[in-house]
Design an enzyme around this catalytic site. Structure first.
Site, PDB file in Angstrom:
ATOM      1  N   LYS A 199       0.775  -1.125  -0.184  1.00  0.00           N
ATOM      2  CA  LYS A 199       0.095   0.140  -0.276  1.00  0.00           C
ATOM      3  C   LYS A 199       1.042   1.367  -0.060  1.00  0.00           C
ATOM      4  CE  LYS A 199      -4.076   1.323  -0.295  1.00  0.00           C
ATOM      5  NZ  LYS A 199      -5.195   1.010  -1.429  1.00  0.00           N
ATOM      6  N   SER A 401      -8.786  -0.813  -5.138  1.00  0.00           N
ATOM      7  CA  SER A 401      -8.724  -0.307  -3.608  1.00  0.00           C
ATOM      8  C   SER A 401     -10.322  -0.190  -3.210  1.00  0.00           C
ATOM      9  CB  SER A 401      -8.233   1.080  -3.389  1.00  0.00           C
ATOM     10  OG  SER A 401      -6.731   0.872  -3.455  1.00  0.00           O
TER      11      SER A 401
END
Length: 611
Positions: A199, A401
């Site tokens: 991430k 996401s």
């Protein structure tokens, strides 16, 4: 009359005049809108010529979502730029023209084309290949070819380039700006809480370079992008992929070898077919059709589509295509490039109650965003399914996401091989400007109630307890996200967590991992939705919905004012600094402005547009 009253009377009369003027202007504005709509509805459709040329001359970039009806009538007033080209409309026109006896040639004028994602470009290129395979020629022209425009031009039979032009494609990159040293100098600290090894959305704010994990992730999907791009050019020009690779990697040396004659280089490399200006291009089309240049009969994209009858006429059996196009944000935001919770959920709930709608396709092109928005949209999807209406997700350029989060609520997920998807992870940012205030000689002082409570503020550092609390919430949200994926994709939790880690995957990789059901585009997703709804082929209408937005008097007038301003003023003034217009800076500004207590994100800051 007393002298002291006169100024108040003058003021009252002035305000009365202002009020009447504004009301009259508003009335006139509404009447003009109504008149334009009526004229458009009553305007007769011009018939197609016998031996016509379908002229495709896109201004602006490709986009998935339809603009609001009034945005197309008044360019500049809507959230979407009316001059941009909607992919499904462009593809429909090309596919129909391939079979239409009125159209004998397709003119591809790419002089003002702004680009699109590799996924969008491939969709249009596929339609161009179908047209070419029908035996009708495609003629392409541009004063110079960018990476995006050349990918489309490569599908043409004849490609024209002026003698002083250049074909420029050099591959793809994810290079960006990193701000840690800058923030240190001005006294800004950004707290970052995340879950997921890969991430990396926050990295530009907390690092000076790309991490090894982010580099590994980006290299993988960039490899897929470039392979698809090079294959598309090689197939269109009937040249080896190695030749495309050599041109991209050795262009400076090749231009030097050709003594700076970039146009001749492109010709010798087989990338174009003719050196010539616009007049030569016109003459070549006239010769191909055996017509005088002055008698060439062109039909624009919009004019051609007006002559295309609907593919079906079953208003009681509809498949609704809903755009999820932009960053996910909470509330009811009127801003281009975002998907706001309230209007999006309201749109989906309205379709649930619409008896004519039998199934819904979500056309997703989103980097994700706010997790509460993703969850709200996911629940609206579940309500549609509970009402007996299948929901299929069609991922375009991005379905990452938070966009992947909401997609877990659908019956099936389609993605293109070049789609960037998954990126299953969560993060939170919290800026601390106390160092900046200290440098400026500004201190913070006050009292709080209750005295022992947590009162986080960007004007002071977070305590250890507050930092641990935010990380705990991020951990919880990440676990919840992975659980949604495991349940929806019928995967063991351990396997879903292994595939997650905040890593963005290409569509083809996600397919092999079981994160999407099938590889395919919007039309394949629509066909699957019809199958799930038990609708017979060609016995349903496809209804493309625009991005939902509030159409209020205030919104109309505000957008009208912005629409008549020069673009330069918007870039330098009302629209923000021209420096912030750059995609990397815009992404980081968005994150910083949204960073606040309890603002948790599942977001991939990636601009997929190829120019």
């Amino acid at each position: 009359m007393s002298g002291w009253r006169k100024p108040f009377l003058w003021i009252g009369r002035f305000l009365h005049w202002v009020r009447l003027t504004l009301l009259n202007l508003l009335t006139l504005f509404i009447l003009v809108i109504a008149a334009v709509v009526v004229v458009k509805l009553l305007q007769p459709v011009a018939p197609l010529p016998t031996d016509g040329i379908l002229t495709i001359a896109p201004h602006g970039t490709l986009r998935y979502a339809e603009a609001s009806p009034w945005a197309d009538s008044f360019p500049g007033l809507g959230q979407n730029q009316a001059q941009d080209v909607v992919v499904h409309r462009l593809v429909r026109a090309i596919d129909t023209a391939a079979k239409d006896p009125h159209i004998r040639l397709l003119e591809l004028n790419l002089s003002d084309f702004g680009g699109g994602s590799i996924t969008q470009l491939q969709t249009v290129a596929k339609a161009l290949q179908t047209f070419r395979a029908s035996g009708k020629p495609i003629y392409a022209f541009a004063p110079n070819y960018s990476q995006a425009s050349y990918f489309l031009a490569a599908q043409a039979n004849q490609i024209f380039l002026p003698h002083l032009g250049v074909v420029l494609f050099t591959g793809f990159t994810t290079k960006g700006l990193y701000f840690k040293d800058f923030f240190d100098k001005i006294g800004v600290r950004v707290y970052s809480f995340r879950q997921g090894k890969y991430k990396s959305a926050m990295e530009p704010l907390i690092r000076n370079d790309m991490s090894a994990a982010a580099r590994e992730e980006n290299e993988e999907w960039l490899r897929v992008w470039w392979h698809s791009y090079a294959e598309g050019i090689a197939q269109g020009r009937h040249i080896p992929v190695t030749q495309v690779d050599r041109y991209a990697t050795q262009l400076p040396e090749l231009i030097q070898t050709s003594k700076g004659n970039a146009a001749q280089l492109a010709l010798s490399e087989g990338l174009i077919t003719r050196l010539g200006d616009k007049q030569d291009f016109e003459a070549a089309m006239a010769k191909a059709l055996q017509q005088p240049e002055k008698d060439l009969q062109r039909v624009s994209l919009d004019a051609f589509l007006q002559n295309v009858p609907p593919s079906a006429n079953h208003p009681q059996h509809q498949i609704a295509v809903v755009p999820i196009d932009g960053m996910l944000v909470p509330g009811d935001v009127e801003k281009a490039g975002v998907v706001a919770t309230e209007p999006t959920v309201a749109q989906l709930d309205a379709l649930r109650k619409d008896k004519a709608v039998k199934a819904v396709v979500l056309q997703v092109s989103s980097p994700g965003g706010d997790v509460t928005t993703a969850e709200a949209i996911r629940k609206a999807i579940l309500r549609l399914r509970k009402a007996g209406k299948p929901v299929v997700v069609s991922m375009g350029s991005l379905g990452a996401s938070g966009a992947y989060w909401l997609s877990t609520g659908a019956d099936e997920i389609f993605a293109e091989p070049t789609t960037i998807t998954a990126d299953i992870g969560v993060f939170m940012l919290f800026p601390d400007y106390s160092g900046t205030l200290h440098k400026l000689g500004i201190t913070v002082s006050g009292v709080s109630m209750p005295a022992g409570g947590a009162h986080p503020s960007p004007m002071m550092p977070l305590t250890d307890s507050e930092q641990k609390a935010y990380q705990a919430v991020v951990d919880y949200l990440y676990h919840h996200f992975v659980s949604l994926v495991a349940t929806a994709r019928h995967l063991p939790f351990a396997q879903a967590e292994k595939d997650a880690q905040g890593r963005a995957w290409s569509g083809i990789a996600a397919y092999h991992m079981g994160l999407v059901n099938q590889l395919g585009g919007l039309q394949e997703a629509i066909a699957e939705a019809a199958k799930l709804a038990k609708l017979e082929p060609h016995h349903y209408d496809v209804r493309y919905l625009p991005i939902p937005e509030k159409i209020s008097v205030q919104n109309l007038l505000g957008n009208l004012a912005l629409g008549i301003l020069p673009q330069g003023m918007l870039d330098l003034g009302l629209g923000g600094s021209a420096l912030w217009k750059d995609s990397e800076l815009t992404q980081m500004r968005t994150l910083l402005m949204a960073a606040r207590p309890y603002g948790f994100f599942s977001y991939l800051p990636l601009d997929p547009t190829i120019h």
